[in-house]
Write an enzyme that holds these catalytic residues in place. Structure first.
Site, PDB file in Angstrom:
ATOM      1  N   HIS A 187       0.826  -1.217   0.000  1.00  0.00           N
ATOM      2  CA  HIS A 187       0.000   0.000   0.000  1.00  0.00           C
ATOM      3  C   HIS A 187       0.856   1.261   0.000  1.00  0.00           C
ATOM      4  O   HIS A 187       1.878   1.339   0.675  1.00  0.00           O
ATOM      5  CB  HIS A 187      -0.994   0.000   1.170  1.00  0.00           C
ATOM      6  CG  HIS A 187      -0.399   0.113   2.537  1.00  0.00           C
ATOM      7  ND1 HIS A 187      -0.185   1.327   3.159  1.00  0.00           N
ATOM      8  CD2 HIS A 187      -0.003  -0.830   3.428  1.00  0.00           C
ATOM      9  CE1 HIS A 187       0.321   1.129   4.363  1.00  0.00           C
ATOM     10  NE2 HIS A 187       0.445  -0.172   4.554  1.00  0.00           N
ATOM     11  N   ASP A 209       3.689  -6.094   3.602  1.00  0.00           N
ATOM     12  CA  ASP A 209       3.488  -4.909   4.426  1.00  0.00           C
ATOM     13  C   ASP A 209       4.679  -4.757   5.363  1.00  0.00           C
ATOM     14  O   ASP A 209       5.818  -4.746   4.915  1.00  0.00           O
ATOM     15  CB  ASP A 209       2.154  -5.015   5.184  1.00  0.00           C
ATOM     16  CG  ASP A 209       1.564  -3.653   5.523  1.00  0.00           C
ATOM     17  OD1 ASP A 209       2.340  -2.765   5.919  1.00  0.00           O
ATOM     18  OD2 ASP A 209       0.348  -3.474   5.412  1.00  0.00           O
ATOM     19  N   ASP A 251       6.345   2.066   6.458  1.00  0.00           N
ATOM     20  CA  ASP A 251       5.066   1.364   6.343  1.00  0.00           C
ATOM     21  C   ASP A 251       4.203   2.175   5.381  1.00  0.00           C
ATOM     22  O   ASP A 251       3.664   3.205   5.754  1.00  0.00           O
ATOM     23  CB  ASP A 251       4.419   1.270   7.725  1.00  0.00           C
ATOM     24  CG  ASP A 251       2.985   0.783   7.708  1.00  0.00           C
ATOM     25  OD1 ASP A 251       2.577   0.142   6.723  1.00  0.00           O
ATOM     26  OD2 ASP A 251       2.260   1.064   8.684  1.00  0.00           O
ATOM     27  N   HIS A 306       4.356   3.385  12.935  1.00  0.00           N
ATOM     28  CA  HIS A 306       3.443   4.527  12.985  1.00  0.00           C
ATOM     29  C   HIS A 306       4.032   5.710  13.748  1.00  0.00           C
ATOM     30  O   HIS A 306       3.298   6.565  14.247  1.00  0.00           O
ATOM     31  CB  HIS A 306       2.084   4.122  13.561  1.00  0.00           C
ATOM     32  CG  HIS A 306       1.254   3.355  12.589  1.00  0.00           C
ATOM     33  ND1 HIS A 306      -0.098   3.126  12.757  1.00  0.00           N
ATOM     34  CD2 HIS A 306       1.573   2.761  11.412  1.00  0.00           C
ATOM     35  CE1 HIS A 306      -0.566   2.427  11.733  1.00  0.00           C
ATOM     36  NE2 HIS A 306       0.435   2.188  10.908  1.00  0.00           N
ATOM     37  N   GLU A 308      -5.233   1.316   2.746  1.00  0.00           N
ATOM     38  CA  GLU A 308      -4.932   0.294   3.747  1.00  0.00           C
ATOM     39  C   GLU A 308      -4.966   0.843   5.164  1.00  0.00           C
ATOM     40  O   GLU A 308      -5.441   0.174   6.084  1.00  0.00           O
ATOM     41  CB  GLU A 308      -3.559  -0.324   3.463  1.00  0.00           C
ATOM     42  CG  GLU A 308      -3.260  -1.589   4.261  1.00  0.00           C
ATOM     43  CD  GLU A 308      -2.695  -1.332   5.656  1.00  0.00           C
ATOM     44  OE1 GLU A 308      -2.666  -2.277   6.470  1.00  0.00           O
ATOM     45  OE2 GLU A 308      -2.287  -0.181   5.947  1.00  0.00           O
ATOM     46  N   GLU A 309      -4.488   2.068   5.364  1.00  0.00           N
ATOM     47  CA  GLU A 309      -4.393   2.615   6.719  1.00  0.00           C
ATOM     48  C   GLU A 309      -5.754   2.855   7.356  1.00  0.00           C
ATOM     49  O   GLU A 309      -5.842   3.057   8.568  1.00  0.00           O
ATOM     50  CB  GLU A 309      -3.575   3.912   6.720  1.00  0.00           C
ATOM     51  CG  GLU A 309      -2.097   3.742   6.364  1.00  0.00           C
ATOM     52  CD  GLU A 309      -1.304   2.961   7.399  1.00  0.00           C
ATOM     53  OE1 GLU A 309      -1.887   2.566   8.427  1.00  0.00           O
ATOM     54  OE2 GLU A 309      -0.103   2.742   7.182  1.00  0.00           O
TER      55      GLU A 309
END
Length: 345
Positions: A66, A238, A183, A318, A217-218
């Site tokens: 993603h 991922d 990510d 994150h 995706e998030e």
């Protein structure tokens, strides 16, 4: 090809792409892949699909990474001209405190700023260190001469404008990659590199493979549509989550056995492990307790496929993330070996 992949990681992290505002990076991907002979197509959600015909056209694979990242939107223009944020994606306000950011206005103008606590100055606020980092207390200080809401609005800023965070991408002499948005731009770079290799070597894959670059995706629904009925296996590429009780590290490929959605397909997981064993690829098996992937979203949507999840080990997910070149290399080798292998059972 790890050096080329790392260069792609650096390029990708520096293209802002918060969920909901990914047109620029999707256009970049399209323009990157087209000269290599591919015909990428967009779906209505804005995701990009590249289909590579294989020797077997009756059974297919679906592989995703993603491009969308964490970000924010303008929630309110405050009376003093500063900006209240609304978060996009699963992260906490403390993860972006002190971060540089860019507001992308509807007109296309970009305005920079810094994300701070309202009570930042220790010379003024007794609770500067203890006040909760939340929507009420966090704000954007614009790099513009504004003192009230009208002056900020005159810049073209309005509620709903997207906010991206500066990646601060650094590649150290010791092989670490430090950046926001690893990510999942590490995995996007891996898939791009493999597609370039296939085009240059004119190598044929054993099965038709759909490479899907998702852009939601998030927020939980990136790669659960456009799955051809011939698809048998779904591999999400991922990131591997690191922390207490985790086996994932920054030096090997991480194979997820279970996340918040439940276990991944046992047969496909065993197939990936066997590939690592056969190719001497360093790997770790792990459970990601607070995690969901494009593959798990597809399962929730009712996809009748065998699903798996792999990725490079990413520290401080994150937030300001980090991995090592050896983890990227291990993951790239695993994905390449998988694409050239027989179907799992």
């Amino acid at each position: 090809m790890t050096d080329s992949t790392i260069q792609l990681v650096s390029q990708l992290t520096n293209i802002p792409s918060p969920t909901g505002n990914t047109q620029t990076i999707m256009t970049w991907l399209h323009d990157f892949l087209t000269p290599h002979g591919y015909q990428p197509t967009f779906n209505r959600k804005g995701s990009l699909i590249v289909t590579v015909p294989g020797q077997d056209t009756n059974q297919a694979r679906f592989v995703t990474a993603h491009v969308d990242t964490l970000g924010a939107m303008v929630r309110q223009i405050k009376p003093d001209g500063r900006i209240k944020l609304d978060l996009i994606g699963g992260f906490k306000y403390n993860a972006i405190e002190g971060e540089y950011c860019t507001i992308h206005t509807q007109s296309g103008k970009e305005i920079t700023g810094t994300i701070l606590m309202h009570q930042t100055s220790v010379h003024v606020y007794a609770d500067a260190g203890t006040a909760e980092r939340n929507q009420t207390n966090m704000e954007i200080r614009l790099d513009e001469k504004v003192t009230n809401a009208d002056e900020t609005k005159a810049l073209g800023i309005q509620v709903g404008d997207f906010i991206s965070f500066d990646p601060r991408t650094v590649i150290t002499e010791t092989g670490f990659i430090k950046s926001r948005h690893l990510d999942d731009k590490v995995s996007v770079a891996i898939l791009l590199q493999i597609l370039v290799e296939l085009a240059k070597t004119k190598t044929s894959l054993p099965y038709t493979t759909h490479f899907f670059f998702s852009n939601n995706e998030e927020i939980g629904y990136g790669g659960n549509s456009n799955i051809d009925e011939n698809v048998v296996e779904y591999l999400a590429v991922d990131m591997g989550a690191m922390g207490d009780d985790q086996q994932t590290d920054e030096y090997s490929a991480s194979i997820c056995v279970k996340d918040a959605s439940g276990p991944y397909h046992l047969g496909l997981r065993q197939h990936l492990v066997q590939l690592c064993e056969n190719e001497t690829i360093p790997y770790q098996l792990d459970i990601y307790p607070f995690y969901g992937s494009d593959a798990s979203a597809a399962m929730r949507a009712g996809a009748d496929v065998r699903h798996a999840l792999v990725g490079a080990g990413i520290d401080a997910s994150h937030a300001y993330e980090r991995t090592h070149i050896t983890s990227v290399e291990a993951t790239e080798r695993l994905v390449r070996a998988y694409l050239h292998s027989p179907l799992s059972e």
